[in-house]
Write a protein that holds these residues in place. Structure first.
Motif, PDB file in Angstrom:
ATOM      1  N   GLY A 120      -5.449  15.117 -39.270  1.00 28.51           N
ATOM      2  CA  GLY A 120      -4.705  14.043 -40.139  1.00 28.51           C
ATOM      3  C   GLY A 120      -5.110  12.744 -39.560  1.00 28.51           C
ATOM      4  N   LEU A 121      -6.065  12.556 -38.231  1.00 26.23           N
ATOM      5  CA  LEU A 121      -6.156  11.264 -37.941  1.00 26.23           C
ATOM      6  C   LEU A 121      -7.364  10.678 -38.746  1.00 26.23           C
ATOM      7  CD1 LEU A 121      -5.913  12.157 -34.079  1.00 26.23           C
ATOM      8  CD2 LEU A 121      -4.416  10.814 -35.451  1.00 26.23           C
ATOM      9  N   SER A 122      -7.687   9.276 -38.486  1.00 24.38           N
ATOM     10  CA  SER A 122      -9.017   8.935 -39.266  1.00 24.38           C
ATOM     11  C   SER A 122     -10.372   9.367 -38.460  1.00 24.38           C
ATOM     12  CB  SER A 122      -8.932   7.324 -39.136  1.00 24.38           C
ATOM     13  OG  SER A 122      -9.091   6.924 -37.540  1.00 24.38           O
ATOM     14  N   GLY A 123     -11.427   9.225 -38.709  1.00 27.90           N
ATOM     15  CA  GLY A 123     -12.559   9.584 -38.274  1.00 27.90           C
ATOM     16  C   GLY A 123     -12.657   9.176 -36.948  1.00 27.90           C
ATOM     17  N   GLY A 124     -12.504   8.016 -36.649  1.00 31.98           N
ATOM     18  CA  GLY A 124     -12.684   7.328 -35.160  1.00 31.98           C
ATOM     19  C   GLY A 124     -11.523   7.878 -34.263  1.00 31.98           C
ATOM     20  N   GLN A 125     -10.417   7.795 -34.883  1.00 29.14           N
ATOM     21  CA  GLN A 125      -9.345   8.535 -34.010  1.00 29.14           C
ATOM     22  C   GLN A 125      -9.750  10.117 -33.894  1.00 29.14           C
ATOM     23  OE1 GLN A 125      -6.134   7.655 -36.406  1.00 29.14           O
ATOM     24  NE2 GLN A 125      -5.460   6.127 -35.196  1.00 29.14           N
ATOM     25  N   GLN A 126     -10.447  10.840 -34.579  1.00 26.81           N
ATOM     26  CA  GLN A 126     -10.546  12.315 -34.463  1.00 26.81           C
ATOM     27  C   GLN A 126     -11.573  12.142 -33.442  1.00 26.81           C
ATOM     28  OE1 GLN A 126     -11.510  14.658 -37.720  1.00 26.81           O
ATOM     29  NE2 GLN A 126      -9.891  13.854 -39.181  1.00 26.81           N
ATOM     30  N   GLN A 127     -12.561  11.402 -33.516  1.00 26.27           N
ATOM     31  CA  GLN A 127     -13.747  11.744 -32.386  1.00 26.27           C
ATOM     32  C   GLN A 127     -13.063  11.170 -30.914  1.00 26.27           C
ATOM     33  OE1 GLN A 127     -16.053  13.217 -32.081  1.00 26.27           O
ATOM     34  NE2 GLN A 127     -17.944  12.144 -32.677  1.00 26.27           N
TER      35      GLN A 127
ATOM     36  N   ALA B  76     -21.003   9.479 -37.665  1.00 24.37           N
ATOM     37  CA  ALA B  76     -19.858   9.409 -38.931  1.00 24.37           C
ATOM     38  C   ALA B  76     -18.952   8.471 -38.845  1.00 24.37           C
ATOM     39  CB  ALA B  76     -19.261  10.931 -38.935  1.00 24.37           C
ATOM     40  N   LEU B  77     -19.066   7.529 -37.737  1.00 27.46           N
ATOM     41  CA  LEU B  77     -17.831   6.543 -37.791  1.00 27.46           C
ATOM     42  C   LEU B  77     -18.441   5.148 -38.361  1.00 27.46           C
ATOM     43  CD1 LEU B  77     -16.785   7.267 -33.938  1.00 27.46           C
ATOM     44  CD2 LEU B  77     -16.441   8.430 -36.075  1.00 27.46           C
ATOM     45  N   ASP B  78     -17.476   4.489 -38.753  1.00 26.75           N
ATOM     46  CA  ASP B  78     -17.510   2.944 -39.286  1.00 26.75           C
ATOM     47  C   ASP B  78     -17.860   2.186 -38.283  1.00 26.75           C
ATOM     48  OD1 ASP B  78     -15.244   1.911 -37.967  1.00 26.75           O
ATOM     49  OD2 ASP B  78     -14.020   2.572 -39.962  1.00 26.75           O
ATOM     50  N   PRO B  79     -18.335   0.875 -38.184  1.00 22.40           N
ATOM     51  CA  PRO B  79     -18.573   0.012 -37.129  1.00 22.40           C
ATOM     52  C   PRO B  79     -17.717  -0.205 -36.217  1.00 22.40           C
ATOM     53  CG  PRO B  79     -19.364  -1.056 -39.226  1.00 22.40           C
ATOM     54  CD  PRO B  79     -18.654   0.412 -39.639  1.00 22.40           C
ATOM     55  N   ILE B  80     -16.274  -0.503 -36.667  1.00 17.89           N
ATOM     56  CA  ILE B  80     -15.243  -0.606 -35.802  1.00 17.89           C
ATOM     57  C   ILE B  80     -15.004   0.704 -34.866  1.00 17.89           C
ATOM     58  CG2 ILE B  80     -12.686  -1.036 -35.781  1.00 17.89           C
ATOM     59  CD1 ILE B  80     -13.042  -2.951 -38.127  1.00 17.89           C
ATOM     60  N   ALA B  81     -14.852   1.795 -35.628  1.00 16.27           N
ATOM     61  CA  ALA B  81     -14.740   2.873 -34.735  1.00 16.27           C
ATOM     62  C   ALA B  81     -15.842   3.137 -33.625  1.00 16.27           C
ATOM     63  CB  ALA B  81     -14.507   4.272 -35.551  1.00 16.27           C
ATOM     64  N   THR B  82     -17.100   2.748 -34.360  1.00 14.69           N
ATOM     65  CA  THR B  82     -18.407   2.863 -33.362  1.00 14.69           C
ATOM     66  C   THR B  82     -17.870   2.160 -32.145  1.00 14.69           C
ATOM     67  OG1 THR B  82     -19.710   3.417 -35.315  1.00 14.69           O
ATOM     68  CG2 THR B  82     -20.740   2.594 -33.278  1.00 14.69           C
ATOM     69  N   ALA B  83     -17.417   0.799 -32.461  1.00 15.50           N
ATOM     70  CA  ALA B  83     -17.541  -0.279 -31.259  1.00 15.50           C
ATOM     71  C   ALA B  83     -16.449   0.406 -30.328  1.00 15.50           C
ATOM     72  CB  ALA B  83     -17.074  -1.518 -31.658  1.00 15.50           C
ATOM     73  N   GLN B  84     -15.260   1.003 -30.629  1.00 18.87           N
ATOM     74  CA  GLN B  84     -14.267   1.606 -29.809  1.00 18.87           C
ATOM     75  C   GLN B  84     -15.035   2.654 -29.084  1.00 18.87           C
ATOM     76  OE1 GLN B  84     -11.446   2.452 -32.964  1.00 18.87           O
ATOM     77  NE2 GLN B  84     -10.224   0.626 -32.250  1.00 18.87           N
ATOM     78  N   VAL B  85     -15.854   3.526 -29.657  1.00 24.09           N
ATOM     79  CA  VAL B  85     -16.241   4.598 -28.814  1.00 24.09           C
ATOM     80  C   VAL B  85     -17.282   4.479 -28.010  1.00 24.09           C
ATOM     81  CG1 VAL B  85     -17.452   6.960 -28.981  1.00 24.09           C
ATOM     82  CG2 VAL B  85     -15.706   6.506 -30.629  1.00 24.09           C
ATOM     83  N   GLU B  86     -18.204   3.252 -28.253  1.00 21.52           N
ATOM     84  CA  GLU B  86     -19.215   2.562 -27.351  1.00 21.52           C
ATOM     85  C   GLU B  86     -18.401   2.100 -26.176  1.00 21.52           C
ATOM     86  OE1 GLU B  86     -21.764   0.118 -29.141  1.00 21.52           O
ATOM     87  OE2 GLU B  86     -22.698   1.618 -30.417  1.00 21.52           O
TER      88      GLU B  86
END
Ligand SMILES: Nc1ncnc2c1ncn2[C@@H]1O[C@H](COP(=O)(O)OP(=O)(O)OP(=O)(O)O)[C@@H](O)[C@H]1O
Length: 256
Positions: free
Chosen positions: A152-159, A182-192
């Protein structure tokens, strides 16, 4: 200052075949501890195939055969006595598409420690789950809903949950196969940002199609081409002054 870096993984003359097709044609590489190593190169050149050799994920593909040597801390990971399930706890993997189990957020993270017997009590397990979620920079977002489904989490949260799941078994190496594609730029920045921090504790190997991402997150880069590593060096060198003409062509977008 001591400049020596420990070598975590050594591969020597690794070849990988899918049936008759030779996808990796003799790769020898040393992967350093506490370093982010990026694998770049055009589609189909064997980056994911080689990555999957490092925790024997290729064992799960029937037609796949691996030859050569791969050592983790000096020990052959393809030796007969090595249990691939134990190996994958030490060499964790995060995939392109976030793939949480259809379980609660808590159970996604607790799964590995449970099957590997890493917690002696519920309090121990709670502590591992919290530590892993904190380390994956998602604790604050999920701490009040640990019983909710991970899916149920967003894609970035799931990753980030999948990264927490990989960390929970106390691995030494983290393999990431295009973890942000598969992530948007904000989620990508968080994972990076997270990858940057994870380097303190792990050897991280990331496959990426994004030159910018490789340049941002990695210290070493290997350029793969047609099943070979054509060039392997400091990331700064690869992106500013590569030795090989093909590397230059690839990083400047002339093919790939
Ligand atoms: N499960 C498989 N079965 C058969 N052949 C495969 C399999 N996986 C990969 N291959 C083949 O191995 C070669 C290398 O593929 P691989 O996915 O490792 O490349 P890649 O560099 O990671 O590509 P991409 O950047 O497109 O993900 C390709 O020719 C591919 O078709």
């Amino acid at each position: 200052m001591d400049q020596t870096t420990d070598i975590k993984i050594v591969s020597r003359d690794v070849h990988v075949y899918y049936g008759e097709n030779e996808a990796i044609k003799g790769v020898s590489l040393e992967i350093e501890d506490n370093t982010v190593t990026a694998f770049i190169g055009p589609s189909g050149c064997g980056k994911s195939t080689f990555l999957r050799c490092l925790n024997r994920m290729n064992d799960t593909i029937d037609v796949c055969r691996v030859t050569g040597d791969i050592e983790l801390d000096g020990h052959d990971i393809y030796a007969r006595e090595i249990d691939p399930v134990q190996l994958r706890a030490r060499v964790g993997m995060v995939f392109q598409k976030p793939n949480p189990f259809p379980k609660s957020i808590y159970d996604n993270v607790a799964y590995g420690p449970r099957i590997h017997g890493l917690a002696d009590s519920k309090a121990d397990l709670d502590a591992i789950v919290e530590h892993s979620l904190r380390r994956a920079a998602i604790w604050d977002e999920v701490k009040d809903r640990l019983d909710a489904p991970g899916t149920g989490l967003s894609g970035g949260q799931q990753q980030r949950l999948c990264i927490a799941r990989a960390i929970a078994t106390a691995p030494e190496v983290l393999l990431m196969d295009e973890p942000c594609s598969a992530l948007d730029p904000i989620a990508t920045a968080q994972v990076e940002e997270l990858i940057h921090e994870l380097r303190e504790n792990y050897a991280v190997v990331i496959v990426t199609h994004s030159m910018q991402q490789a340049a941002r997150v990695s210290q070493k880069t290997a350029f793969f081409h047609l099943g070979l590593v054509l060039e392997y060096d400091e990331t700064g060198k690869i992106f500013t002054n590569p030795d090989h003409e093909k590397t230059q062509q690839y990083i400047t977008g002339r093919f790939g």
